[in-house]
Design a protein around this motif. Structure first.
Motif, mmCIF file in Angstrom:
data_model
loop_
_atom_site.group_PDB
_atom_site.id
_atom_site.type_symbol
_atom_site.label_atom_id
_atom_site.label_comp_id
_atom_site.label_asym_id
_atom_site.label_seq_id
_atom_site.Cartn_x
_atom_site.Cartn_y
_atom_site.Cartn_z
ATOM 1 N N HIS A 281 0.836 -1.198 0.000
ATOM 2 C CA HIS A 281 0.000 0.000 0.000
ATOM 3 C C HIS A 281 0.875 1.253 0.000
ATOM 4 N N GLU A 282 1.932 1.241 0.807
ATOM 5 C CA GLU A 282 2.845 2.382 0.835
ATOM 6 C C GLU A 282 3.535 2.548 -0.517
ATOM 7 N N ALA A 283 3.887 1.427 -1.143
ATOM 8 C CA ALA A 283 4.609 1.482 -2.416
ATOM 9 C C ALA A 283 3.779 2.094 -3.529
ATOM 10 N N LEU A 284 2.454 2.067 -3.425
ATOM 11 C CA LEU A 284 1.614 2.696 -4.435
ATOM 12 C C LEU A 284 1.537 4.206 -4.253
ATOM 13 N N ILE A 285 1.781 4.678 -3.047
ATOM 14 C CA ILE A 285 1.739 6.117 -2.777
ATOM 15 C C ILE A 285 3.078 6.773 -3.080
ATOM 16 N N VAL B 133 9.593 -4.172 -3.066
ATOM 17 C CA VAL B 133 8.187 -4.467 -2.784
ATOM 18 C C VAL B 133 7.450 -4.798 -4.078
ATOM 19 N N ALA B 134 7.675 -3.999 -5.109
ATOM 20 C CA ALA B 134 7.016 -4.243 -6.400
ATOM 21 C C ALA B 134 7.427 -5.595 -6.975
ATOM 22 N N ALA B 135 8.703 -5.942 -6.832
ATOM 23 C CA ALA B 135 9.174 -7.228 -7.341
ATOM 24 C C ALA B 135 8.557 -8.383 -6.567
ATOM 25 N N GLN B 136 8.494 -8.274 -5.242
ATOM 26 C CA GLN B 136 7.920 -9.351 -4.439
ATOM 27 C C GLN B 136 6.465 -9.605 -4.801
ATOM 28 N N HIS B 137 5.738 -8.521 -5.069
ATOM 29 C CA HIS B 137 4.317 -8.645 -5.378
ATOM 30 C C HIS B 137 4.045 -8.731 -6.877
ATOM 31 N N GLU B 138 5.100 -8.909 -7.675
ATOM 32 C CA GLU B 138 4.990 -9.155 -9.116
ATOM 33 C C GLU B 138 4.228 -8.063 -9.852
ATOM 34 N N ASN B 139 4.480 -6.822 -9.464
ATOM 35 C CA ASN B 139 3.827 -5.681 -10.097
ATOM 36 C C ASN B 139 4.834 -4.998 -11.016
ATOM 37 N N ALA B 140 4.846 -5.398 -12.271
ATOM 38 C CA ALA B 140 5.849 -4.903 -13.211
ATOM 39 C C ALA B 140 5.644 -3.440 -13.549
ATOM 40 N N SER B 141 4.398 -2.984 -13.659
ATOM 41 C CA SER B 141 4.162 -1.573 -13.988
ATOM 42 C C SER B 141 4.655 -0.676 -12.859
ATOM 43 N N LEU B 142 4.420 -1.082 -11.618
ATOM 44 C CA LEU B 142 4.917 -0.307 -10.478
ATOM 45 C C LEU B 142 6.442 -0.335 -10.437
ATOM 46 N N ALA C 64 8.531 -0.804 -12.992
ATOM 47 C CA ALA C 64 9.067 -0.015 -14.100
ATOM 48 C C ALA C 64 8.991 1.475 -13.796
ATOM 49 N N GLU C 65 7.861 1.912 -13.265
ATOM 50 C CA GLU C 65 7.705 3.332 -12.973
ATOM 51 C C GLU C 65 8.657 3.787 -11.876
ATOM 52 N N ALA C 66 8.832 2.935 -10.869
ATOM 53 C CA ALA C 66 9.761 3.279 -9.795
ATOM 54 C C ALA C 66 11.185 3.414 -10.329
ATOM 55 N N LEU C 67 11.570 2.524 -11.237
ATOM 56 C CA LEU C 67 12.912 2.604 -11.819
ATOM 57 C C LEU C 67 13.069 3.860 -12.674
ATOM 58 N N LEU C 68 12.033 4.217 -13.432
ATOM 59 C CA LEU C 68 12.109 5.433 -14.241
ATOM 60 C C LEU C 68 12.235 6.672 -13.367
ATOM 61 N N ILE C 69 11.499 6.706 -12.276
ATOM 62 C CA ILE C 69 11.592 7.849 -11.357
ATOM 63 C C ILE C 69 12.968 7.887 -10.701
ATOM 64 N N LYS C 70 13.474 6.709 -10.332
ATOM 65 C CA LYS C 70 14.820 6.664 -9.756
ATOM 66 C C LYS C 70 15.848 7.219 -10.738
ATOM 67 N N ALA C 71 15.696 6.879 -12.007
ATOM 68 C CA ALA C 71 16.627 7.375 -13.019
ATOM 69 C C ALA C 71 16.590 8.898 -13.090
ATOM 70 N N GLU C 72 15.390 9.476 -13.031
ATOM 71 C CA GLU C 72 15.292 10.941 -13.055
ATOM 72 C C GLU C 72 15.942 11.547 -11.820
ATOM 73 N N ALA C 73 15.767 10.911 -10.672
ATOM 74 C CA ALA C 73 16.394 11.416 -9.444
ATOM 75 C C ALA C 73 17.919 11.378 -9.571
ATOM 76 N N LEU C 74 18.434 10.276 -10.127
ATOM 77 C CA LEU C 74 19.881 10.171 -10.312
ATOM 78 C C LEU C 74 20.395 11.211 -11.296
ATOM 79 N N ASP C 75 19.631 11.486 -12.346
ATOM 80 C CA ASP C 75 20.012 12.550 -13.276
ATOM 81 C C ASP C 75 20.121 13.890 -12.548
ATOM 82 N N LEU C 76 19.138 14.170 -11.693
ATOM 83 C CA LEU C 76 19.173 15.433 -10.942
ATOM 84 C C LEU C 76 20.411 15.524 -10.057
ATOM 85 N N LEU C 77 20.906 14.370 -9.610
ATOM 86 C CA LEU C 77 22.092 14.344 -8.756
ATOM 87 C C LEU C 77 23.381 14.246 -9.561
ATOM 88 N N GLY C 78 23.263 14.290 -10.895
ATOM 89 C CA GLY C 78 24.441 14.258 -11.741
ATOM 90 C C GLY C 78 25.018 12.885 -11.989
#
Length: 467
Positions: free
Chosen positions: A373-377, A404-413, A415-429
């Motif tokens: 539930h937390e992972a969806l927010i 959490v997404a991997a354990q619960h087999e939620n690929a869309s969650l 994928a989106e988490a990884l894309l957001i992580k990538a943007e965060a890493l870009d912001l950090l250079g």
């Protein structure tokens, strides 16, 4: 995230139907002006969004968590799942298949769908003790029809997938639509039924429909919002069968029960039955949650369902929050109310939406087993941080989501988490690491979002959050 929808009051209206959406963010796009020297970037996001995509990834094994609640509470859940329909209609007798269960696949299933079918049949055998035999011809208790979304919508306009007793095809359903044969409330034994699942959706959406509808074909027919650990819940937080679900299905086919038993007879058998199947649940204290009133359900369904204006949906979401507060809830339903309202206002009042999301997390932190539930927010909150250029905050919010997404087999969650992580890493250079993470997301996005255009759209949507 997936949403539920009500159906018109016909005999078929007692079906368990789902309407699912795949976007977890849904924010209005921000103009992406990256501001970094091109020489520092291994590859641009624009190039990634227009390039060919890798094959879809898939989860290789299920890792369900065993049920974590008292057997006393789960006995109540079992009775409410089996002796009521979603609309509140009482069922007079317990039903299940009493002989061998054979399943035939019809229509045009994809290879991914057939793989997921084999996996869930294996899980049902191993975890619930229910053997379902695949057959290619001859009689079958379950006909699994792989059809188009359009065909499903012609049969039931608000449904994404559904199960009907005493039919084998959509044409037979049309002939028997108002017949007592297709009315679950009049069913006294399970002989044959059909499950209708769309093929022209993402692999994950088809799989999610398959899990819930197949489980309801052989087991409970109801959905309960009070269940935080089950696919038998219209909030659709869980998308694959859980440890609790497998226990409910194993109990359904226990030798102590049989078709035709009354609620009282099943209730009398459950304590010893659950003690045998789930001894760990005997020592856990009861934490029974109150029933969910129709007023709150109506508010949530209006907020998330089609057919209402945005202003009406916002009012409904706000009504759900107020009802949850007045009912004195402190469980996942209170958190979900704030989450839904935050979604409704995120584009117009992002700061207030962020506070609602945080309130939802605060309530969830008081409950055990609330990680999904937390992972969806968290992605919505991390998107807010990305839009404000705060890469460090976004990274801290999104990092817990991956496991959490991997354990619960939620690929869309995932994928989106990884894309957001990538943007965060870009912001950090950290451009090289960001691109590796972004590339890793694409295989999961292929499974979670489906066609190339949907994956490219998701990549651009997350990239456009950048200030």
């Amino acid at each position: 995230m997936p949403i539920s929808s009500g159906l018109a009051p016909t005999p078929v209206s007692n079906l368990a139907c789902l309407a699912r959406v795949t976007s977890l963010l849904g924010m209005t796009a921000f103009v992406a002006a990256c501001g970094f020297p091109e020489a520092l970037k291994p590859a641009s996001r624009a190039a990634l969004a227009s390039s060919s995509l890798p094959p879809a990834k898939a989860f290789s094994e299920a890792r369900p968590q065993p049920p974590q609640r008292s057997n006393r509470d789960m006995a109540r859940d079992f009775l409410d799942l089996h002796f009521k329909l979603e609309g509140g209609t009482d069922l007079p007798v317990f039903t299940r298949f009493e002989g061998p269960i054979r399943l035939r696949v019809a229509g045009t299933p994809s290879s991914s769908f057939l793989r997921d079918l084999n996996l869930v049949l294996s899980r049902l055998d191993q975890e619930a003790g229910i053997s379902i035999q695949r057959v290619s011809s001859g009689p079958a208790e379950i006909t699994l029809q792989a059809v188009t979304r359009r065909a499903i919508h012609r049969a039931l306009p608000k449904a994404a997938c559904f199960v009907v007793p005493n039919v084998t095809s959509l044409s037979e359903l049309r002939r028997k639509r108002r017949s007592p044969e297709t009315d679950w409330s009049k069913l006294r034994s399970r002989e044959r039924l059909a499950v209708f699942v769309p093929t022209d959706v993402s692999p994950q959406e088809a799989r999610d429909c398959l899990h819930e509808e197949l489980a309801q074909a052989i087991g409970p027919l109801n959905d309960l919002y009070r269940l935080s650990d089950s696919v038998f819940n219209d909030d659709n937080v869980h998308t694959v069968l859980t440890g609790f679900d497998m226990l409910m299905l194993r109990a359904t086919y226990a030798p102590e029960l049989r078709t035709g038993m009354s609620r009282a007879e099943v209730a009398a058998a459950l304590p010893a039955l659950l003690a045998r199947l789930n001894p760990a649940g005997e020592s856990l204290a009861s934490e029974a949650l109150p029933a969910t009133p129709r007023s709150w359900i109506d508010a949530i369904e209006t907020a998330l369902g089609p057919g209402s204006s945005l202003s009406s949906r916002k009012r409904a979401a706000n009504r759900a929050v107020l009802l949850a507060r007045d009912l004195g809830w402190h469980d996942h339903r209170r958190a979900y109310s704030h989450y839904v309202l935050g979604r409704m206002i995120q584009s117009s009042e992002p700061d207030l939406a962020q506070r609602h999301f945080q309130t939802g997390l605060d309530f969830l932190s008081q409950r055990h087993n609330s990680a999904l539930h937390e992972a969806l927010i968290r992605p919505r909150m991390a998107a807010y941080d990305i839009a404000r250029g705060n890469g460090e905050a976004a990274l801290q919010r999104i990092n817990p989501v991956h496991a959490v997404a991997a354990q619960h087999e939620n690929a869309s969650l995932l994928a989106e988490a990884l894309l957001i992580k990538a943007e965060a890493l870009d912001l950090l250079g950290q451009f090289a690491t960001a691109n590796r993470v972004r590339l890793d997301s694409l295989g999961w996005a292929r499974y979670g979002f489906g066609p190339d255009w949907a994956v490219h759209s998701k990549v651009r949507e997350v990239a456009d959050l950048r200030p």
